[in-house]
Design a protein around this motif. Sequence first.
Motif, PDB file in Angstrom:
ATOM      1  N   PRO A   1      -4.890   1.594  -9.733  1.00 45.45           N
ATOM      2  CA  PRO A   1      -4.982   0.773 -10.943  1.00 45.45           C
ATOM      3  C   PRO A   1      -3.672   0.780 -11.728  1.00 45.45           C
ATOM      4  N   CYS A   2      -3.479  -0.233 -12.525  1.00 49.28           N
ATOM      5  CA  CYS A   2      -2.343  -0.271 -13.458  1.00 49.28           C
ATOM      6  C   CYS A   2      -2.869   0.180 -14.807  1.00 49.28           C
ATOM      7  N   GLU A   3      -2.190   1.136 -15.406  1.00 44.56           N
ATOM      8  CA  GLU A   3      -2.696   1.675 -16.689  1.00 44.56           C
ATOM      9  C   GLU A   3      -2.722   0.635 -17.796  1.00 44.56           C
TER      10      GLU A   3
ATOM     11  N   LYS B   1       0.907  -7.866 -20.175  1.00 46.23           N
ATOM     12  CA  LYS B   1       0.856  -6.453 -20.597  1.00 46.23           C
ATOM     13  C   LYS B   1       1.779  -5.558 -19.787  1.00 46.23           C
ATOM     14  N   CYS B   2       2.425  -6.088 -18.758  1.00 47.33           N
ATOM     15  CA  CYS B   2       3.271  -5.248 -17.892  1.00 47.33           C
ATOM     16  C   CYS B   2       4.433  -4.662 -18.695  1.00 47.33           C
ATOM     17  N   VAL B   3       4.580  -3.348 -18.624  1.00 52.27           N
ATOM     18  CA  VAL B   3       5.682  -2.679 -19.351  1.00 52.27           C
ATOM     19  C   VAL B   3       6.781  -2.255 -18.371  1.00 52.27           C
ATOM     20  N   GLU B   4       6.703  -2.736 -17.156  1.00 52.30           N
ATOM     21  CA  GLU B   4       7.713  -2.478 -16.119  1.00 52.30           C
ATOM     22  C   GLU B   4       7.933  -0.978 -15.875  1.00 52.30           C
ATOM     23  N   CYS B   5       6.829  -0.231 -15.847  1.00 53.50           N
ATOM     24  CA  CYS B   5       6.936   1.217 -15.616  1.00 53.50           C
ATOM     25  C   CYS B   5       7.330   1.519 -14.164  1.00 53.50           C
ATOM     26  N   GLY B   6       7.051   0.600 -13.257  1.00 52.98           N
ATOM     27  CA  GLY B   6       7.474   0.768 -11.866  1.00 52.98           C
ATOM     28  C   GLY B   6       6.495   1.558 -11.000  1.00 52.98           C
ATOM     29  N   GLU B   7       5.405   2.056 -11.590  1.00 56.82           N
ATOM     30  CA  GLU B   7       4.456   2.878 -10.802  1.00 56.82           C
ATOM     31  C   GLU B   7       3.854   2.101  -9.633  1.00 56.82           C
ATOM     32  N   CYS B   8       3.504   0.850  -9.892  1.00 55.00           N
ATOM     33  CA  CYS B   8       2.875   0.051  -8.836  1.00 55.00           C
ATOM     34  C   CYS B   8       3.851  -0.169  -7.677  1.00 55.00           C
ATOM     35  N   GLU B   9       5.119  -0.346  -8.010  1.00 50.94           N
ATOM     36  CA  GLU B   9       6.101  -0.617  -6.945  1.00 50.94           C
ATOM     37  C   GLU B   9       6.257   0.599  -6.030  1.00 50.94           C
TER      38      GLU B   9
HETATM   39  S1  SF4 Z   1       5.054  -2.143 -13.516  1.00 49.24           S
HETATM   40 FE1  SF4 Z   1       3.139  -2.226 -12.407  1.00 49.24          FE
HETATM   41  S2  SF4 Z   1       1.958  -0.388 -13.000  1.00 49.24           S
HETATM   42 FE2  SF4 Z   1       3.640  -0.684 -14.479  1.00 49.24          FE
HETATM   43  S3  SF4 Z   1       2.706  -1.876 -16.139  1.00 49.24           S
HETATM   44 FE3  SF4 Z   1       3.665  -3.343 -14.748  1.00 49.24          FE
HETATM   45  S4  SF4 Z   1       2.030  -3.921 -13.368  1.00 49.24           S
HETATM   46 FE4  SF4 Z   1       1.345  -2.052 -14.360  1.00 49.24          FE
END
Ligand code: SF4
Length: 339
Positions: free
Chosen positions: A267-269, A305-313
């Motif tokens: 999941p994406c937080e 809402k994406c904060v570009e944390c990079g976890e999903c990548e």
């Molecule tokens: S980079 Fe990916 S995990 Fe991070 S907020 Fe955006 S969609 Fe969610």
Amino acid sequence: MKTLRLGATELQVSEIGFGGIPIIPLPRDEAVSVVRHCLDAGITFFDTANMYTTSEEKLGIALKGHRSQVVIATKTALRDARGAAGHLDLSLRQLQTDWIDVYQLHNVSNEDALKQVLAPGGAYEAAARARDAGKVRFIGISSHSIPTAMEALKTGLFQTLQFPFNFIENDPLQELFPLAVRNRVGIIGMKPLGGGLLERADLCFKFLQQHPYVLPIPGVRSNKEIDQIVQFYRNPEPMSEADLKAIESIRSDLGKKFCHRCEYCMPCEQGVQISSVLMLKPAAKRLSREGVKGWLGAAMETAEKCVECGECEQKCPYKLPISDLLKENLALYKHYFSA
Ligand code: SF4
Ligand code: SF4
């Protein structure tokens, strides 16, 4: 049309089936006419889902009077028994039938979802009770995740598996489909045309014809599309050298940007519905503007809402540049669809 037997079930079905998504945006009469044209063309397997809004109702009208000649599969995405039982009764009413041939637990694509459906009080319990009561003949599962689908099949509880399969999404050939074949689980191939992303239908069906134990369920929205597909099956052609090269070229072109909808990134937080947002382009090719808004509008909003944390990548096995793709798809959506 040739037929195939779905795994160990006694269901003998046409070698191609009907996927119920693209009739959603069609006016009712047009949808009914498309389904009846499929019947006339020899298609006997019809797949839909509670989630596909008007699809069940349209199929119910179109298939009335033909029930004994067809196999109907539908799905519930609810995870609890009470909810799933309610969905099943609604499906029976909308499809105007006393029984569902294959009742599938929809998009069970991660460990939690599988645990929920199999837990006491989970959706599987409702499906099994319905089978005992004669409302359901066989229980299936649909998934986009190979590990989750493997776990599900190992339980021995499911008679069919529905999974994406086309020449880009061919990973199931490695372990998942061999397991299904060994366990005599019927395989239903969703997205045979890559959900609309793959434009060379001839290549798609030549590829699929090399795997005749998989029942592909292309979504069609016009008689012309059905006629074209049926033609591929009436006059099958072998894969040529040029076809293989074309497939390789499409694979390398799409490979870097193609979301396989495996859900490993979830999941994406922040609640971003990643794979749905990345479906925008194929959906736009197949659905009307209103259809895209209805189908993906809510998911597209989550991209903000994406904060570009990079976890999903880090979790994506295909190393997709997800943040960039989300931005690109969101910009396209705002430009063409939300104005
Ligand atoms: S980079 Fe990916 S995990 Fe991070 S907020 Fe955006 S969609 Fe969610
Ligand atoms: S972004 Fe990657 S991990 Fe997420 S669904 Fe698509 S292919 Fe799978």
